[in-house]
Design a protein around this motif. Structure first.
Motif, PDB file in Angstrom:
ATOM      1  N   THR A  23       0.378  10.275   0.812  1.00  0.00           N
ATOM      2  CA  THR A  23       0.849  11.457   1.484  1.00  0.00           C
ATOM      3  C   THR A  23       1.992  11.778   0.562  1.00  0.00           C
ATOM      4  OG1 THR A  23       0.473  10.626   3.709  1.00  0.00           O
ATOM      5  CG2 THR A  23       2.031  12.335   3.406  1.00  0.00           C
ATOM      6  N   THR A  24       1.820  13.156   0.173  1.00  0.00           N
ATOM      7  CA  THR A  24       3.140  13.403  -0.613  1.00  0.00           C
ATOM      8  C   THR A  24       3.819  14.608   0.503  1.00  0.00           C
ATOM      9  OG1 THR A  24       1.859  13.909  -2.554  1.00  0.00           O
ATOM     10  CG2 THR A  24       3.653  15.141  -2.678  1.00  0.00           C
ATOM     11  N   SER A  25       4.997  14.472   0.320  1.00  0.00           N
ATOM     12  CA  SER A  25       6.015  15.290   1.111  1.00  0.00           C
ATOM     13  C   SER A  25       6.669  16.129   0.002  1.00  0.00           C
ATOM     14  CB  SER A  25       7.046  14.281   1.627  1.00  0.00           C
ATOM     15  OG  SER A  25       8.191  15.294   2.400  1.00  0.00           O
ATOM     16  N   LEU A  26       6.835  17.518   0.537  1.00  0.00           N
ATOM     17  CA  LEU A  26       7.535  18.611  -0.102  1.00  0.00           C
ATOM     18  C   LEU A  26       8.672  19.203   0.832  1.00  0.00           C
ATOM     19  CD1 LEU A  26       4.151  20.358  -1.750  1.00  0.00           C
ATOM     20  CD2 LEU A  26       5.749  18.833  -2.520  1.00  0.00           C
ATOM     21  N   ALA A  27       9.755  19.520   0.350  1.00  0.00           N
ATOM     22  CA  ALA A  27      10.781  20.110   1.006  1.00  0.00           C
ATOM     23  C   ALA A  27      10.305  21.375   1.528  1.00  0.00           C
ATOM     24  CB  ALA A  27      12.100  20.326   0.079  1.00  0.00           C
ATOM     25  N   GLY A  28       9.755  22.334   0.840  1.00  0.00           N
ATOM     26  CA  GLY A  28       9.131  23.612   1.160  1.00  0.00           C
ATOM     27  C   GLY A  28      10.067  24.856   0.685  1.00  0.00           C
ATOM     28  N   ARG A  29      10.575  24.404  -0.340  1.00  0.00           N
ATOM     29  CA  ARG A  29      11.553  25.396  -0.905  1.00  0.00           C
ATOM     30  C   ARG A  29      10.538  26.469  -1.733  1.00  0.00           C
ATOM     31  NH1 ARG A  29      14.526  22.532   1.067  1.00  0.00           N
ATOM     32  NH2 ARG A  29      16.361  21.278   0.361  1.00  0.00           N
ATOM     33  N   VAL A  30       9.617  26.138  -2.337  1.00  0.00           N
ATOM     34  CA  VAL A  30       8.590  27.144  -2.910  1.00  0.00           C
ATOM     35  C   VAL A  30       7.658  27.649  -1.880  1.00  0.00           C
ATOM     36  CG1 VAL A  30       6.993  27.243  -4.804  1.00  0.00           C
ATOM     37  CG2 VAL A  30       8.997  25.655  -5.264  1.00  0.00           C
ATOM     38  N   ALA A  31       7.570  28.956  -2.032  1.00  0.00           N
ATOM     39  CA  ALA A  31       6.564  29.572  -1.155  1.00  0.00           C
ATOM     40  C   ALA A  31       5.185  29.318  -1.242  1.00  0.00           C
ATOM     41  CB  ALA A  31       6.655  31.106  -1.304  1.00  0.00           C
ATOM     42  N   ALA A  32       4.453  29.190  -2.478  1.00  0.00           N
ATOM     43  CA  ALA A  32       3.210  28.735  -2.859  1.00  0.00           C
ATOM     44  C   ALA A  32       3.082  27.603  -3.788  1.00  0.00           C
ATOM     45  CB  ALA A  32       2.509  30.085  -3.377  1.00  0.00           C
ATOM     46  N   PRO A  33       3.538  26.572  -3.164  1.00  0.00           N
ATOM     47  CA  PRO A  33       3.398  25.034  -3.862  1.00  0.00           C
ATOM     48  C   PRO A  33       2.176  24.851  -4.518  1.00  0.00           C
ATOM     49  CG  PRO A  33       3.805  24.554  -1.727  1.00  0.00           C
ATOM     50  CD  PRO A  33       3.718  26.127  -1.819  1.00  0.00           C
ATOM     51  N   VAL A  34       2.061  24.039  -5.658  1.00  0.00           N
ATOM     52  CA  VAL A  34       0.861  23.475  -6.016  1.00  0.00           C
ATOM     53  C   VAL A  34       0.620  22.144  -5.617  1.00  0.00           C
ATOM     54  CG1 VAL A  34      -0.509  22.760  -8.364  1.00  0.00           C
ATOM     55  CG2 VAL A  34       1.177  24.754  -8.279  1.00  0.00           C
ATOM     56  N   LEU A  35      -0.408  22.121  -4.592  1.00  0.00           N
ATOM     57  CA  LEU A  35      -0.468  21.033  -3.780  1.00  0.00           C
ATOM     58  C   LEU A  35      -1.294  19.836  -4.468  1.00  0.00           C
ATOM     59  CD1 LEU A  35      -1.157  22.433  -0.210  1.00  0.00           C
ATOM     60  CD2 LEU A  35       1.011  21.617  -1.094  1.00  0.00           C
ATOM     61  N   PRO A  36      -0.773  18.638  -4.481  1.00  0.00           N
ATOM     62  CA  PRO A  36      -1.755  17.635  -5.000  1.00  0.00           C
ATOM     63  C   PRO A  36      -2.757  17.181  -4.125  1.00  0.00           C
ATOM     64  CG  PRO A  36       0.365  16.713  -3.735  1.00  0.00           C
ATOM     65  CD  PRO A  36       0.377  18.157  -3.689  1.00  0.00           C
ATOM     66  N   PRO A  37      -3.673  16.207  -4.724  1.00  0.00           N
ATOM     67  CA  PRO A  37      -4.746  15.501  -3.708  1.00  0.00           C
ATOM     68  C   PRO A  37      -3.977  14.820  -2.778  1.00  0.00           C
ATOM     69  CG  PRO A  37      -4.806  14.856  -5.964  1.00  0.00           C
ATOM     70  CD  PRO A  37      -3.835  15.757  -6.137  1.00  0.00           C
ATOM     71  N   GLY A  38      -4.810  14.301  -1.975  1.00  0.00           N
ATOM     72  CA  GLY A  38      -4.257  13.312  -0.711  1.00  0.00           C
ATOM     73  C   GLY A  38      -3.821  14.445   0.326  1.00  0.00           C
ATOM     74  N   GLU A  39      -3.140  13.729   1.291  1.00  0.00           N
ATOM     75  CA  GLU A  39      -2.503  14.328   2.528  1.00  0.00           C
ATOM     76  C   GLU A  39      -1.035  14.912   2.021  1.00  0.00           C
ATOM     77  OE1 GLU A  39      -2.415  11.816   6.009  1.00  0.00           O
ATOM     78  OE2 GLU A  39      -4.008  10.753   5.098  1.00  0.00           O
ATOM     79  N   THR A  40      -0.612  15.757   2.565  1.00  0.00           N
ATOM     80  CA  THR A  40       0.570  16.716   2.362  1.00  0.00           C
ATOM     81  C   THR A  40       1.311  17.043   3.684  1.00  0.00           C
ATOM     82  OG1 THR A  40      -0.588  18.861   2.015  1.00  0.00           O
ATOM     83  CG2 THR A  40       0.311  17.602   0.100  1.00  0.00           C
ATOM     84  N   ARG A  41       2.659  16.908   3.558  1.00  0.00           N
ATOM     85  CA  ARG A  41       3.446  17.308   4.477  1.00  0.00           C
ATOM     86  C   ARG A  41       4.759  18.074   3.976  1.00  0.00           C
ATOM     87  NH1 ARG A  41       7.991  15.883   5.028  1.00  0.00           N
ATOM     88  NH2 ARG A  41       8.305  16.495   7.347  1.00  0.00           N
ATOM     89  N   ILE A  42       5.110  19.089   4.806  1.00  0.00           N
ATOM     90  CA  ILE A  42       6.149  19.994   4.199  1.00  0.00           C
ATOM     91  C   ILE A  42       7.115  19.925   5.102  1.00  0.00           C
ATOM     92  CG2 ILE A  42       6.719  22.501   3.527  1.00  0.00           C
ATOM     93  CD1 ILE A  42       3.871  22.454   2.393  1.00  0.00           C
ATOM     94  N   GLY A  43       8.493  20.109   4.511  1.00  0.00           N
ATOM     95  CA  GLY A  43       9.891  20.171   5.381  1.00  0.00           C
ATOM     96  C   GLY A  43      10.562  18.859   5.433  1.00  0.00           C
ATOM     97  N   GLY A  44      11.904  19.268   6.030  1.00  0.00           N
ATOM     98  CA  GLY A  44      12.843  17.941   5.898  1.00  0.00           C
ATOM     99  C   GLY A  44      12.220  16.922   6.987  1.00  0.00           C
ATOM    100  N   PHE A  45      12.809  15.732   6.978  1.00  0.00           N
ATOM    101  CA  PHE A  45      12.502  14.829   8.022  1.00  0.00           C
ATOM    102  C   PHE A  45      13.735  14.605   8.868  1.00  0.00           C
ATOM    103  CE2 PHE A  45      10.205  13.610   4.205  1.00  0.00           C
ATOM    104  CZ  PHE A  45       9.046  12.994   4.538  1.00  0.00           C
ATOM    105  N   GLY A  46      14.990  15.279   8.484  1.00  0.00           N
ATOM    106  CA  GLY A  46      15.910  15.014   9.299  1.00  0.00           C
ATOM    107  C   GLY A  46      17.004  13.609   8.865  1.00  0.00           C
ATOM    108  N   GLY A  47      17.338  13.676   7.827  1.00  0.00           N
ATOM    109  CA  GLY A  47      18.033  12.798   7.252  1.00  0.00           C
ATOM    110  C   GLY A  47      17.456  11.408   6.956  1.00  0.00           C
ATOM    111  N   PRO A  48      18.257  10.132   6.546  1.00  0.00           N
ATOM    112  CA  PRO A  48      17.395   8.954   6.305  1.00  0.00           C
ATOM    113  C   PRO A  48      16.904   8.496   7.484  1.00  0.00           C
ATOM    114  CG  PRO A  48      19.984   9.093   5.780  1.00  0.00           C
ATOM    115  CD  PRO A  48      19.573  10.504   6.371  1.00  0.00           C
ATOM    116  N   ALA A  49      17.598   8.691   8.963  1.00  0.00           N
ATOM    117  CA  ALA A  49      16.917   7.942  10.078  1.00  0.00           C
ATOM    118  C   ALA A  49      15.789   9.063  10.376  1.00  0.00           C
ATOM    119  CB  ALA A  49      17.950   8.414  11.202  1.00  0.00           C
TER     120      ALA A  49
END
Ligand code: NAP
Length: 256
Positions: A37-63
């Motif tokens: 799974t690749t996680s992206l912050a969501g800063r770029v409007a149309a990101p180049v997505l990698p293969p595999g699963e993706t999720r976009i957006g912050g997690f809410g800090g280390p916790a």
């Protein structure tokens, strides 16, 4: 370790991405049995997505990241964020400590000046803005659109800004924006510097080859370069300086 229905239990590698290296790592791992799974912050409007699963957006800090890791049965965490994504790197270290999941930081080496380079270093964007007027009056600013506010008070400098998405105010008053995404060729960069009569280049020490030709073009043209040094990284984190080295550390040499 939980697995999603229909999936054999095995490794689940979470890549904190947003870089070319993160995408290349996901591509290399795509042919393996690992769930990726690749996680992206969501800063770029149309990101180049990698293969595999993706999720976009912050997690809410280390916790929050630790919770996500536990809930999704992540077995390996790879911090492949940009060298200047300082907060996320510390979040990754914090989440690894909270969960006990091993963390590997994939960090491309920084750039070093060679013969003929005229580089000045600054410790931050604000520090770069303080010395910039003494170096030139027509600046090619490649530090990304997020930090533009640091230069907004420089009324005497003309800026060419290159970024993937348009910058938001506050921005410097004398500004031309070029929307583009690397990699850039040496030919592109030579032409750009000449066409805009650039007399100083401002860059972060991002490292890597995708955006390095601007440094060669500046050297050739005798243009000074203002380099913003990298921020600190969390201590005690295993590091790999290339995708191949990361695959080796993850014991996927065959995926190279
Ligand atoms: P940052 O300041 O270190 O992180 C700010 C917050 O954004 C983090 O606390 C986290 O939110 C969220 N975040 C950052 N990276 C994330 C990721 N890969 N997945 C999910 N959430 C993420 O980061 P930044 O400098 O704004 O950079 C954001 C992204 O752009 C990163 O993925 C980085 O690789 C990429 N990037 C950055 C630069 C740069 O110069 N900074 C250049 C090129 C690409 P939560 O705390 O809520 O989890």
């Amino acid at each position: 370790m939980s697995a999603e229905p229909g999936r054999a239990p095995g490794r689940h590698i979470l890549i904190l991405g947003g870089t070319t290296e993160a995408r290349r790592l996901a591509e290399a791992l795509a042919g393996t049995a690992a769930r990726v799974t690749t996680s992206l912050a969501g800063r770029v409007a149309a990101p180049v997505l990698p293969p595999g699963e993706t999720r976009i957006g912050g997690f809410g800090g280390p916790a929050g990241l630790a919770r996500w890791i536990t809930a999704h049965g992540v077995t390996d965490l790879v911090d492949a964020t940009h060298p200047f994504a300082e907060r996320m790197s510390f979040n990754a270290a914090g989440a690894a400590a909270l969960t006990g999941v091993p963390l590997l930081a994939l960090r491309r080496p920084g750039w070093t000046p060679g013969p003929g380079d005229a580089w000045t270093f600054a410790d931050s964007l604000a520090g770069a803005a303080a010395v910039l007027p003494g170096l030139g009056g027509r600046a090619f600013l490649t530090t990304g659109r997020m930090g533009l506010h640091s230069f907004a008070h420089l009324t005497g400098t003309w800026f060419l800004v290159r970024s993937v998405d348009p910058p938001a105010p506050p921005v410097p008053p004398r500004l031309e924006v070029l929307l583009d995404r690397g990699p850039f060729t040496l030919e592109d960069e030579r032409e750009l510097l000449a066409r805009h009569r650039i007399d100083v280049l401002v860059t972060k020490d991002s490292g890597g080859s995708a955006t390095a030709p601007k440094l060669t073009a500046a050297r050739e043209a005798g243009i000074p370069v203002l380099v913003v040094r990298r921020p600190a990284v969390p201590e005690g984190v295993a590091e790999a300086d290339s995708v191949a080295a990361a695959l080796h550390r993850l014991r996927y040499d065959h995926a190279r």
